[in-house]
Design a protein around this motif. Structure first.
Motif, PDB file in Angstrom:
ATOM      1  N   ILE A 207       8.994  29.690  57.129  1.00 56.11           N
ATOM      2  CA  ILE A 207      10.423  29.456  57.358  1.00 56.11           C
ATOM      3  C   ILE A 207      11.223  30.155  56.283  1.00 56.11           C
ATOM      4  O   ILE A 207      10.806  30.242  55.120  1.00 56.11           O
ATOM      5  CB  ILE A 207      10.754  27.946  57.363  1.00 56.11           C
ATOM      6  N   ARG A 208      12.364  30.682  56.676  1.00 55.50           N
ATOM      7  CA  ARG A 208      13.295  31.315  55.735  1.00 55.50           C
ATOM      8  C   ARG A 208      14.701  30.840  56.057  1.00 55.50           C
ATOM      9  O   ARG A 208      15.161  30.941  57.199  1.00 55.50           O
ATOM     10  CB  ARG A 208      13.206  32.839  55.838  1.00 55.50           C
ATOM     11  N   ILE A 209      15.368  30.305  55.043  1.00 54.51           N
ATOM     12  CA  ILE A 209      16.743  29.830  55.204  1.00 54.51           C
ATOM     13  C   ILE A 209      17.700  30.858  54.625  1.00 54.51           C
ATOM     14  O   ILE A 209      17.547  31.288  53.477  1.00 54.51           O
ATOM     15  CB  ILE A 209      16.942  28.477  54.513  1.00 54.51           C
ATOM     16  N   GLU A 210      18.679  31.239  55.418  1.00 54.61           N
ATOM     17  CA  GLU A 210      19.750  32.120  54.964  1.00 54.61           C
ATOM     18  C   GLU A 210      21.015  31.290  54.807  1.00 54.61           C
ATOM     19  O   GLU A 210      21.347  30.487  55.691  1.00 54.61           O
ATOM     20  CB  GLU A 210      19.976  33.248  55.969  1.00 54.61           C
ATOM     21  N   THR A 211      21.702  31.441  53.692  1.00 51.54           N
ATOM     22  CA  THR A 211      22.873  30.613  53.407  1.00 51.54           C
ATOM     23  C   THR A 211      24.177  31.365  53.686  1.00 51.54           C
ATOM     24  O   THR A 211      24.280  32.569  53.464  1.00 51.54           O
ATOM     25  CB  THR A 211      22.866  30.142  51.943  1.00 51.54           C
ATOM     26  N   PHE A 212      25.171  30.607  54.139  1.00 53.48           N
ATOM     27  CA  PHE A 212      26.499  31.138  54.432  1.00 53.48           C
ATOM     28  C   PHE A 212      27.528  30.220  53.767  1.00 53.48           C
ATOM     29  O   PHE A 212      27.949  29.219  54.343  1.00 53.48           O
ATOM     30  CB  PHE A 212      26.725  31.215  55.942  1.00 53.48           C
ATOM     31  N   PRO A 213      27.914  30.535  52.526  1.00 51.00           N
ATOM     32  CA  PRO A 213      28.804  29.670  51.746  1.00 51.00           C
ATOM     33  C   PRO A 213      30.276  29.861  52.082  1.00 51.00           C
ATOM     34  O   PRO A 213      30.657  30.734  52.872  1.00 51.00           O
ATOM     35  CB  PRO A 213      28.522  30.112  50.307  1.00 51.00           C
ATOM     36  N   SER A 214      31.089  29.029  51.462  1.00 51.09           N
ATOM     37  CA  SER A 214      32.549  29.170  51.485  1.00 51.09           C
ATOM     38  C   SER A 214      33.135  29.228  52.897  1.00 51.09           C
ATOM     39  O   SER A 214      34.143  29.903  53.139  1.00 51.09           O
ATOM     40  CB  SER A 214      32.970  30.423  50.701  1.00 51.09           C
ATOM     41  N   GLY A 215      32.511  28.537  53.834  1.00 51.14           N
ATOM     42  CA  GLY A 215      33.032  28.504  55.192  1.00 51.14           C
ATOM     43  C   GLY A 215      32.926  29.815  55.945  1.00 51.14           C
ATOM     44  O   GLY A 215      33.665  30.037  56.908  1.00 51.14           O
ATOM     45  N   GLN A 216      32.014  30.685  55.556  1.00 54.20           N
ATOM     46  CA  GLN A 216      31.842  31.956  56.265  1.00 54.20           C
ATOM     47  C   GLN A 216      31.555  31.736  57.742  1.00 54.20           C
ATOM     48  O   GLN A 216      32.032  32.488  58.589  1.00 54.20           O
ATOM     49  CB  GLN A 216      30.701  32.763  55.639  1.00 54.20           C
ATOM     50  N   LEU A 217      30.760  30.713  58.027  1.00 56.14           N
ATOM     51  CA  LEU A 217      30.484  30.383  59.423  1.00 56.14           C
ATOM     52  C   LEU A 217      31.389  29.258  59.905  1.00 56.14           C
ATOM     53  O   LEU A 217      32.124  29.410  60.872  1.00 56.14           O
ATOM     54  CB  LEU A 217      29.020  29.983  59.600  1.00 56.14           C
ATOM     55  N   PHE A 218      31.333  28.116  59.215  1.00 55.74           N
ATOM     56  CA  PHE A 218      32.078  26.946  59.664  1.00 55.74           C
ATOM     57  C   PHE A 218      32.699  26.213  58.489  1.00 55.74           C
ATOM     58  O   PHE A 218      32.078  26.075  57.437  1.00 55.74           O
ATOM     59  CB  PHE A 218      31.166  26.002  60.454  1.00 55.74           C
ATOM     60  N   GLY A 219      33.920  25.731  58.671  1.00 55.91           N
ATOM     61  CA  GLY A 219      34.625  25.004  57.635  1.00 55.91           C
ATOM     62  C   GLY A 219      34.221  23.546  57.583  1.00 55.91           C
ATOM     63  O   GLY A 219      33.407  23.069  58.383  1.00 55.91           O
ATOM     64  N   ILE A 220      34.841  22.807  56.670  1.00 53.51           N
ATOM     65  CA  ILE A 220      34.483  21.410  56.443  1.00 53.51           C
ATOM     66  C   ILE A 220      34.695  20.554  57.689  1.00 53.51           C
ATOM     67  O   ILE A 220      33.937  19.611  57.943  1.00 53.51           O
ATOM     68  CB  ILE A 220      35.290  20.852  55.246  1.00 53.51           C
ATOM     69  N   ARG A 221      35.678  20.890  58.511  1.00 48.91           N
ATOM     70  CA  ARG A 221      35.959  20.097  59.699  1.00 48.91           C
ATOM     71  C   ARG A 221      35.282  20.648  60.948  1.00 48.91           C
ATOM     72  O   ARG A 221      35.396  20.055  62.020  1.00 48.91           O
ATOM     73  CB  ARG A 221      37.473  20.021  59.920  1.00 48.91           C
ATOM     74  N   GLU A 222      34.601  21.770  60.828  1.00 48.52           N
ATOM     75  CA  GLU A 222      33.968  22.415  61.976  1.00 48.52           C
ATOM     76  C   GLU A 222      32.454  22.247  62.010  1.00 48.52           C
ATOM     77  O   GLU A 222      31.835  22.375  63.064  1.00 48.52           O
ATOM     78  CB  GLU A 222      34.285  23.918  61.954  1.00 48.52           C
ATOM     79  N   ILE A 223      31.859  21.957  60.851  1.00 51.00           N
ATOM     80  CA  ILE A 223      30.405  22.021  60.739  1.00 51.00           C
ATOM     81  C   ILE A 223      29.689  20.986  61.614  1.00 51.00           C
ATOM     82  O   ILE A 223      28.626  21.250  62.181  1.00 51.00           O
ATOM     83  CB  ILE A 223      29.955  21.888  59.264  1.00 51.00           C
ATOM     84  N   MET A 224      30.292  19.804  61.786  1.00 48.35           N
ATOM     85  CA  MET A 224      29.624  18.777  62.577  1.00 48.35           C
ATOM     86  C   MET A 224      29.486  19.207  64.033  1.00 48.35           C
ATOM     87  O   MET A 224      28.434  19.038  64.656  1.00 48.35           O
ATOM     88  CB  MET A 224      30.409  17.464  62.497  1.00 48.35           C
TER      89      MET A 224
END
Length: 339
Positions: A66-83
């Motif tokens: 397994i390899r995890i790639e990270t996307f910080p600072s809301g690059q993909l989803f913001g605090i209210r979008e992630i759920m």
């Protein structure tokens, strides 16, 4: 599930899926699983640091699996979008702040943010793990959102900051312009005589700069990570509540993983949870010391001052919390902490 997604709106879910396609994971070997971890915290935030450490350890122990790639600072989803993104499967892993993401699913999770209810993260977590009422809330949220708990990564202890004046009495809040992130904050701002406005994290710095807001509740780590301490001058202790955050996984994705990969995720999640919880409290103290060195002022309320705020909470705030927390949940939490 469908009710929850509906509340997020079809547009939001569609945008999440489109974003996931645009930021698709890099190609991997047939044996290697590639997962994306999306979180909104800025790189200097302790929760962001531990997201990166989580990915690093999983990648080391699960090399070739397994390899995890990270996307910080809301690059993909913001605090209210992630759920919504996790629920829909638009992303595999996410950093989720409970008091922001869970109340739209079950309003009773708001009990976490009641001022002075839980003395620390350990007591808060035990309520959701051991108390029958707390368990019902916690398990219900995960089931309805089709997510799997991987580990803790707390945002930190919340306190109140101001750019205008010391906050040593309820009267000090009258006329202030208060930002709120979680809905349960709003009744208290109103009770204290402040004008409340909902505002996402990314807009706070500019709002402080132009005077749109001048007070807010947040964790000490945030005033440093987002440079808010360039504008705020006063802080109030004791802490209001402890804001927990989590690494969650899309349930369907997690269920399809090999058992050894699940074990790696849960083992690392437990390690990071213990380390991040200890670290965030130490870091909070460090940030407040730095804040004072920069000229900021932190006032710890005396027993008399604290009693004045408690009086406001008991007489004006709690009676207005019916839309946010059911009375039986408040009673259950109070009974739990009393014992």
């Amino acid at each position: 599930m469908f009710q929850f997604i509906g509340r997020l709106s079809a547009t939001a879910v569609g945008a999440a899926a489109l974003t996931a396609t645009m930021f698709g994971a890099a190609p991997a070997s047939a044996e290697e699983i590639v997962a994306r971890l999306s979180y909104h915290w800025a790189p200097a935030h302790q929760s962001a640091i531990f997201c990166e450490e989580f990915a690093k350890r999983v990648n080391e122990r699960g090399e070739g699996k397994i390899r995890i790639e990270t996307f910080p600072s809301g690059q993909l989803f913001g605090i209210r979008e992630i759920m919504g993104a996790l629920s829909s499967g638009a992303v595999e892993l996410g950093g989720v702040v409970g008091v922001v993401s869970f109340p739209p699913v079950d309003k009773n999770y708001n009990v976490e943010a009641m001022p002075g209810m839980f003395k620390d993260f350990a007591q808060l977590r035990r309520f959701f793990q051991e108390d029958e009422t707390g368990q019902e809330i916690w398990n219900g949220v995960l089931k309805r959102t089709r997510t799997q708990f991987i580990g803790y990564n707390p945002t930190g202890p919340y306190m109140t900051f101001s750019a205008v004046r010391p906050l040593t009495s309820p009267e000090a809040f009258v006329g202030l312009k208060a930002r709120y992130l979680a809905g349960i904050e709003r009744p208290r701002w109103s009770a204290l005589g402040a004008d409340a406005v909902s505002m996402p994290t990314r807009e706070v710095y500019t709002a402080l700069q132009n005077g749109m807001i001048d007070t807010f509740n947040t964790v000490p780590a945030a005033i440093k990570a987002y440079s808010w301490w360039e504008h705020v001058k006063y802080g109030q202790l004791p802490f209001l509540f402890h804001a927990d955050a989590f690494t969650l996984a899309n349930q369907a994705w997690y269920d399809d993983l090999p058992d050894d990969v699940k074990q790696i995720l849960l083992e690392v999640g437990a390690e990071i949870g213990a380390e991040s919880t200890k670290s965030i409290m130490e870091f909070s103290t460090q940030v407040l010391n730095e804040f004072e060195e920069r000229g900021g002022q932190v006032d710890t309320l005396t027993d008399e001052q604290l009693a004045a705020f408690t009086k406001v909470d008991d007489e004006k705030v709690i009676p207005e919390l019916g839309d946010f927390v059911d009375a039986n949940v408040i009673e259950a939490a109070r009974a739990f902490v009393a014992n």
